[in-house]
Design an enzyme around this catalytic site. Structure first.
Site, PDB file in Angstrom:
ATOM      1  N   GLU A   1       1.259  -9.812  -1.775  1.00 23.70           N
ATOM      2  CA  GLU A   1       1.656 -10.985  -2.563  1.00 23.70           C
ATOM      3  C   GLU A   1       2.832 -11.742  -1.940  1.00 23.70           C
ATOM      4  O   GLU A   1       3.442 -12.586  -2.602  1.00 23.70           O
ATOM      5  CB  GLU A   1       2.008 -10.575  -4.003  1.00 23.70           C
ATOM      6  CG  GLU A   1       0.841 -10.084  -4.840  1.00 23.70           C
ATOM      7  CD  GLU A   1      -0.198 -11.171  -5.180  1.00 23.70           C
ATOM      8  OE1 GLU A   1      -0.090 -12.299  -4.663  1.00 23.70           O
ATOM      9  OE2 GLU A   1      -1.116 -10.858  -5.950  1.00 23.70           O
TER      10      GLU A   1
ATOM     11  N   GLY B   1       0.753  -1.256   0.000  1.00 18.15           N
ATOM     12  CA  GLY B   1       0.000   0.000   0.000  1.00 18.15           C
ATOM     13  C   GLY B   1       0.782   1.304   0.000  1.00 18.15           C
ATOM     14  O   GLY B   1       0.196   2.358   0.238  1.00 18.15           O
TER      15      GLY B   1
HETATM   16 ZN   LIG Z   1      -0.510  -8.176  -8.841  1.00 12.88          ZN
END
Ligand SMILES: [Zn+2]
Length: 207
Positions: free
Chosen positions: A72, A42
């Site tokens: 991720e 973010g």
């Molecule tokens: Zn992605």
């Protein structure tokens, strides 16, 4: 260069080369001890500084207090756990390559640099939800001896024995996609014959 500095350098580079926008995509690097440095969740690339780069262990657990690691992280750590040879990962949503991922179409070898830096045509991993280790598993299934693949309806995943190599593969994946789309406007793009791909690969390609 330590792994946090490497991650920051490549994160800034993919931003300035327009392979990512805002806080989309992520970059990581593993050192010899197994520690992984990864971009945070973010924070826009423009704002990113060295203290924002997070270190995690192979399970994705943060090793110091600070920013939250990329959403991720499960994909990155899964790949590092299963592929000890890989030390750098770059994930982007670069526009032209993402267009190929949306139509679920591999990027063919039409330019020599694809054979030299990716190792062959760029396959598509079947769709898996973002933020899951299953996304990493799907990518590894198609990556095999290549340095990059597409993630269906999502973007690009590039890997390498160094982060620099992963970066180069991510950048060339976008260039190859863009050239194919431009060439399709002009005429019918021609693929390099298999034996020529092999020659270039044998001469230049290393994982
Ligand atoms: Zn992605």
């Amino acid at each position: 260069m330590d792994i946090r500095t490497q991650v920051l350098t490549i994160a800034k580079r993919i931003y300035s080369n327009r392979l990512v926008i805002a806080s989309l995509g992520n970059v990581s690097c593993r050192d010899a001890s197994g520690t992984i440095a990864i971009t945070p969740s973010g924070i826009d690339y423009e704002e990113l500084s060295i203290q924002d780069i997070v270190t995690v262990d192979l399970q994705g657990t943060p090793m110091h207090q600070g920013c939250t690691p990329s959403s991720e992280t499960p994909m990155h750590t899964l790949i590092y756990r299963k592929r000890p040879d890989i030390s750098g990962i770059v994930h982007t949503h670069s526009l032209s390559a993402s267009a190929f991922s949306v139509v679920n179409q591999e990027i063919p070898v039409e330019m020599v640099e694809v054979a030299a830096h990716v190792g062959g045509s760029i396959p598509v991993a079947p769709y898996r939800p973002p933020g899951t280790k299953e996304l990493g598993e799907a990518a590894l299934d198609v990556l095999k001896d290549r340095r990059a693949c597409l993630l269906q309806n999502h973007g690009v995943l590039a890997v390498g024995t160094t982060l620099e190599k992963a970066y180069k593969a991510a950048a060339i994946t976008e260039i190859a996609a863009r050239i194919h789309i431009l060439a399709s406007v002009l005429g019918t793009p021609g693929e390099l014959p298999e034996h020529e791909v092999k020659k270039v690969r044998d001469l230049y390609f290393t994982l």
